[in-house]
Design a protein around this motif. Structure first.
Motif, mmCIF file in Angstrom:
data_model
loop_
_atom_site.group_PDB
_atom_site.id
_atom_site.type_symbol
_atom_site.label_atom_id
_atom_site.label_comp_id
_atom_site.label_asym_id
_atom_site.label_seq_id
_atom_site.Cartn_x
_atom_site.Cartn_y
_atom_site.Cartn_z
ATOM 1 N N GLU A 167 -36.247 50.244 -55.509
ATOM 2 C CA GLU A 167 -37.101 49.840 -54.389
ATOM 3 C C GLU A 167 -37.323 48.326 -54.375
ATOM 4 O OE1 GLU A 167 -40.667 52.136 -54.741
ATOM 5 O OE2 GLU A 167 -39.628 54.067 -54.572
ATOM 6 N N LEU A 168 -37.496 47.738 -55.548
ATOM 7 C CA LEU A 168 -37.701 46.291 -55.635
ATOM 8 C C LEU A 168 -36.469 45.524 -55.161
ATOM 9 C CD1 LEU A 168 -39.498 46.152 -59.104
ATOM 10 C CD2 LEU A 168 -40.541 45.635 -56.881
ATOM 11 N N ILE A 169 -35.293 45.992 -55.555
ATOM 12 C CA ILE A 169 -34.055 45.339 -55.114
ATOM 13 C C ILE A 169 -33.897 45.469 -53.594
ATOM 14 C CG2 ILE A 169 -31.540 45.369 -55.272
ATOM 15 C CD1 ILE A 169 -32.816 44.334 -57.805
ATOM 16 N N LEU A 214 -37.124 38.032 -59.241
ATOM 17 C CA LEU A 214 -37.003 37.944 -57.782
ATOM 18 C C LEU A 214 -37.921 36.879 -57.208
ATOM 19 C CD1 LEU A 214 -36.681 41.732 -56.912
ATOM 20 C CD2 LEU A 214 -34.868 40.012 -56.925
ATOM 21 N N GLU A 259 -39.244 46.730 -64.795
ATOM 22 C CA GLU A 259 -39.746 46.393 -63.460
ATOM 23 C C GLU A 259 -40.498 45.064 -63.443
ATOM 24 O OE1 GLU A 259 -39.979 51.207 -62.890
ATOM 25 O OE2 GLU A 259 -41.812 50.036 -63.186
ATOM 26 N N LEU A 302 -38.374 52.608 -59.273
ATOM 27 C CA LEU A 302 -39.037 51.441 -58.695
ATOM 28 C C LEU A 302 -38.114 50.233 -58.666
ATOM 29 C CD1 LEU A 302 -41.486 50.104 -57.469
ATOM 30 C CD2 LEU A 302 -42.397 49.740 -59.782
ATOM 31 N N SER A 303 -37.233 50.116 -59.648
ATOM 32 C CA SER A 303 -36.278 49.000 -59.645
ATOM 33 C C SER A 303 -35.413 49.036 -58.391
ATOM 34 C CB SER A 303 -35.392 49.051 -60.892
ATOM 35 O OG SER A 303 -36.141 48.829 -62.060
ATOM 36 N N GLN A 322 -36.251 45.720 -51.340
ATOM 37 C CA GLN A 322 -37.195 44.803 -50.688
ATOM 38 C C GLN A 322 -36.674 43.368 -50.729
ATOM 39 O OE1 GLN A 322 -40.928 45.434 -52.721
ATOM 40 N NE2 GLN A 322 -41.004 47.603 -52.141
ATOM 41 N N ALA A 323 -36.092 42.970 -51.856
ATOM 42 C CA ALA A 323 -35.560 41.617 -51.975
ATOM 43 C C ALA A 323 -34.394 41.395 -51.031
ATOM 44 C CB ALA A 323 -35.126 41.368 -53.419
ATOM 45 N N ILE A 335 -37.881 42.334 -63.356
ATOM 46 C CA ILE A 335 -37.236 42.231 -62.043
ATOM 47 C C ILE A 335 -38.150 41.533 -61.045
ATOM 48 C CG2 ILE A 335 -36.449 43.591 -60.063
ATOM 49 C CD1 ILE A 335 -35.224 45.571 -62.023
ATOM 50 N N VAL A 336 -39.420 41.884 -61.038
ATOM 51 C CA VAL A 336 -40.375 41.220 -60.134
ATOM 52 C C VAL A 336 -40.408 39.725 -60.411
ATOM 53 C CG1 VAL A 336 -42.814 40.983 -59.554
ATOM 54 C CG2 VAL A 336 -41.804 43.253 -59.717
#
Length: 433
Positions: free
Chosen positions: A252-254, A230, A223, A249-250, A256-257, A226-227
């Motif tokens: 969710e992060l993708i 991004l 994670e 969480l990964s 959001q991006a 990834i943050v």
């Protein structure tokens, strides 16, 4: 050494009889038709076709067809690791597993980091039923220090750039890569792993790793990377693909991006979609994977990510490993499992048929690979399968030279017959006449 016999491969005019076409959002979806193929192109699609010329007829039990399947991450070993898998046998395995196109990682020795290397791989994969598309190394020797010859390799046939299962540790290198590749619409792959956080971890960090006494790989390691990636993508622009995410969480992060409008895509490995860390209890090294098998909550989040389109591609992450590097203590075994042969039957255990076909036919556009629908006038690029055959996947179903399979003994639903592509038929030998 055991070698799989190759299927009969024909190059002629073909009539597919009484095939149910699975083509979501296309005109022939769920219709049973005859399909006439002349010189590699679809000539007719009708309820009943009586051929007027010499023809090879294909009539199989409960035959279903779809446009050709694509896997965005496979490894074949050649050059350097031919004992694990050659390009020829790898493409044969892909064809009989239903795949008409595969993107092949630079998981070789030497790695593919020059236009000559890409040319060699392309030449070895030429004139086969399954098309081979090389992924080139992003950095020279995949050492993560200097960018490789990206533009030259694109001209030689590379479809993307990434150091297989190696993170881009230097954030400035990723920044430069994303800026430079915009000049020719290149796709950069960044493996989501913060190596300093992983340390000597070998399995998911949690209760299971503690119970087994194995060093853990925390979700944080994925994670954090990834943050970072991004943030860099938002700064530079460009096209970024994050291969094989594995945590809730990964996902969710993708998401959001993507909601921000960033040009990012991601994939999930079949193993992380189907299995969880409970498989590790017997210390079977076939379950030593990267990313590692995670908790059930992560697996379920990945399934939801696929269902809702946050995760763009599902890959087998097919990675043959020789027995000498798997039949060792868990800490010392290499990461990886083969998966092409079991993929269709496993996906049908998790998703309905139309969704499985969407999964298997997605991603070509992202890698700038042509996609041919089943329509009159198009080149024939077709996968053939029976979705209703349930059985236990066994070693006899493995076509790869290496047998490091995390799915042996698993229940699957659905069998593949082969493919028609590149003016060739590749059918399992028991079906070929």
């Amino acid at each position: 050494m055991f070698r799989t016999s190759y299927p009969k491969i024909f190059q002629m005019n073909i009539l597919i009889k009484s095939a149910k076409i699975i083509a979501p959002n296309q005109s022939y979806n769920q219709q049973v038709k005859d399909i006439l193929i002349i010189d590699g192109k679809i000539s007719k699609i009708e309820d009943h076709i009586k051929p007027e010329i010499e023809i090879k007829e294909i009539s199989l039990d409960n035959l279903h067809v779809s446009q050709g399947w694509f896997d965005c991450s496979v490894s074949f070993g050649e050059p350097g690791f031919e004992d694990r898998e050659t390009i020829e046998n790898g493409l044969n395995t892909a064809a009989l597993s239903g795949y008409t196109a595969v993107a092949v990682n630079p998981n070789t020795q030497p790695v593919a980091d020059t236009n000559a290397d890409i040319g060699f791989i392309k030449s070895k994969g030429a004139d086969k039923a399954t098309s081979l598309y090389p992924i080139a190394a992003l950095t020279s020797l995949s050492h993560g220090v200097d960018l490789a010859e990206l533009f030259d390799m694109k001209n030689a046939g590379a479809v993307a750039y990434g150091d297989y299962q190696k993170p881009i540790e230097n954030p400035n290198l990723l920044k430069i890569a994303l800026q430079y590749t915009q000049n020719f619409d290149g796709l950069v792959l960044s493996f989501p792993m913060e190596s300093k956080v992983i340390g000597k971890g070998v399995v998911n960090e949690g209760i299971t790793s503690t119970k087994l006494g194995l060093k853990g790989i925390p979700a944080l390691s994925e994670e954090l990377q990834i943050v970072r990636d991004l943030f860099i993508l938002e700064y530079t622009g460009g096209k970024l693909h994050i291969p094989t995410i594995s945590t809730k969480l990964s996902v969710e992060l993708i998401k959001q991006a993507k909601d921000k409008g960033l040009d990012v895509s991601c994939s999930v490995a079949l193993a992380n979609l189907i299995l969880n860390e409970s498989e590790l209890e017997d210390f079977d090294t076939n379950y030593k994977l990267l990313p590692p098998l995670r908790e059930e909550a992560d697996r379920k989040a990945l399934v939801e990510g696929v269902k809702h389109g946050v995760i763009d591609l599902v890959t087998t992450d097919h990675n043959p490993i020789d027995v000498e590097n798997k039949n060792v203590e868990f800490d010392h075994a290499l990461y990886g499992t083969i998966g092409l042969e079991a993929s269709f039957g496993l996906l049908l255990q998790e998703f309905p048929l139309e969704k499985v076909i969407k999964i298997l036919t997605s991603g070509k556009e992202r890698f700038a690979i042509p996609q041919e629908e089943i329509a009159v006038g198009n080149k024939a690029n077709i996968s053939l399968f029976n979705p209703d055959s349930s059985y236990e996947f066994s070693k006899s179903d493995i076509l790869s030279f290496s047998k490091n399979c995390a799915y042996t003994g698993k229940q699957v639903k659905g069998k593949t017959y082969g493919i028609i592509a590149n003016n060739r038929i590749a059918l399992k030998s028991s079906l070929s006449k």
